[in-house]
Design a protein around this motif. Sequence first.
Motif, short mmCIF file in Angstrom:
data_model
loop_
_atom_site.label_atom_id
_atom_site.label_comp_id
_atom_site.label_asym_id
_atom_site.label_seq_id
_atom_site.Cartn_x
_atom_site.Cartn_y
_atom_site.Cartn_z
N MET A 18 0.82 -1.21 0.00
CA MET A 18 0.00 0.00 0.00
C MET A 18 0.86 1.27 0.00
SD MET A 18 -3.32 -0.68 0.13
CE MET A 18 -4.37 -2.07 0.43
N GLN A 19 2.20 1.12 -0.08
CA GLN A 19 3.05 2.29 0.08
C GLN A 19 2.83 3.32 -1.01
OE1 GLN A 19 4.03 -0.73 -0.60
NE2 GLN A 19 5.44 -0.77 -2.34
N LEU A 20 2.46 2.91 -2.22
CA LEU A 20 2.29 3.86 -3.31
C LEU A 20 1.17 4.84 -3.04
CD1 LEU A 20 2.81 1.67 -6.51
CD2 LEU A 20 4.38 3.33 -5.52
N ILE A 21 0.05 4.31 -2.55
CA ILE A 21 -1.11 5.18 -2.35
C ILE A 21 -0.92 6.10 -1.15
CG2 ILE A 21 -2.60 3.82 -0.82
CD1 ILE A 21 -4.86 4.35 -2.90
N ILE A 35 -9.67 -1.47 -12.44
CA ILE A 35 -10.22 -2.66 -11.81
C ILE A 35 -11.68 -2.77 -12.26
CG2 ILE A 35 -10.69 -3.87 -9.65
CD1 ILE A 35 -7.71 -3.24 -10.25
N VAL A 36 -11.98 -3.86 -12.95
CA VAL A 36 -13.35 -4.09 -13.43
C VAL A 36 -14.03 -5.10 -12.51
CG1 VAL A 36 -14.75 -5.01 -15.32
CG2 VAL A 36 -12.75 -3.59 -15.83
N ALA A 37 -15.19 -4.72 -11.99
CA ALA A 37 -15.96 -5.63 -11.14
C ALA A 37 -16.67 -6.66 -12.00
CB ALA A 37 -16.96 -4.85 -10.29
N GLN A 57 -6.78 -3.85 -2.50
CA GLN A 57 -5.57 -4.66 -2.56
C GLN A 57 -5.22 -5.01 -4.00
OE1 GLN A 57 -3.53 -5.87 -0.17
NE2 GLN A 57 -4.61 -5.58 1.76
N ILE A 58 -6.23 -5.38 -4.78
CA ILE A 58 -6.01 -5.74 -6.18
C ILE A 58 -5.53 -4.52 -6.97
CG2 ILE A 58 -7.16 -6.47 -8.31
CD1 ILE A 58 -9.00 -8.21 -6.47
N GLY A 76 -2.01 -11.85 -0.17
CA GLY A 76 -2.17 -12.04 1.27
C GLY A 76 -3.54 -11.67 1.80
N TRP A 77 -4.51 -11.54 0.88
CA TRP A 77 -5.87 -11.14 1.31
C TRP A 77 -6.66 -12.34 1.82
CZ3 TRP A 77 -10.62 -12.90 -0.17
CH2 TRP A 77 -11.74 -12.16 0.25
#
Length: 313
Positions: free
Chosen positions: A1-4, A125-127, A231-232, A296-297
């Motif tokens: 998550m460091q980028l965000i 990200i497409v649901a 996470q994705i 790791g989710w």
Amino acid sequence: MQLIDAYKPVVLVTGATGFIGRYLCKLLRSRYPQSRIIGLGKSPSTQASDNAKTKILDEFHSVDLCDMHSSMETLSVVPEPDYVFHLAGAFGNIDLVDLWRLNLGLTINLFSCMSKVGFYKSKIIVAGSAAEYDYKKTGVYDESDPIGGQSGYGKSKAAASMAALFLSAQYGLSTTIARPFNVIGLGMSDKLVLGKLSNQILSGCKEIRLGRLDSIRDFIDVEDVAEAFIQIAINGSTGTAYNVCTGKGITIGCLAEKVVDISRSRVPILSDVGPTPTGDSDKAVGDNSKLFNELGWTPKISLVDSIQKILRV
């Protein structure tokens, strides 16, 4: 998550005022308060105003994403997003033409518009949906299983996912499919089995009437889904799909018994037994090992906790 955490990303969410969209935007705002969240969707101005008041969305644009001209106008005035969560679409018993237009047609239109305005750095990200999978005898699905769908909805979602990946390759975009199974939580539609079941309980009905009670489904809380989507977006591979699920199945009958027990309503559960709906497979449980092994989710909210939240007990 460091980028965000390292900068102030721009996040674009289609279907931002929908069921999953509301939870996703709320989680993004809570965890990454410096992010700029822009919502798109066909929503009354009152909903957009409510979002502005709660400071969850920085902007909301009411737009028909099936309309090329309106979509181009809207995307032309927003900054290029770092992340795009494409959640807009349709489900339920609606006309098949509308179903395909709102799932496949809308997706094709969105990707075309993103290419034309030059959104090439965005991670998309497409649901997707568990309904995309073809029938499998075991009823347990992983991402290597073929998609095509068994129902009209499933076919339209499978086509949308395939189109998203194809167009991404054509246009040079970065896209990942997040494929949630049966998403549940407070505010879910009563078109979905747990929503229908909960509404019957909360309305004080004398009996619960459902369809097939022996169907097995994999229910996952919407908050876990929102976490998985983030996470994705941050760490997931592109050009692939991830199942978002618990990996645990439960029959609709057992689900109904849990709801009755938690609500302490003691009402009888009846099945409106009829012909098996076309394309409605008996069992659909997901394998989430890819999401766990790569990112790791794991889901954290139990089915009982989800039901308690929905019933407000």
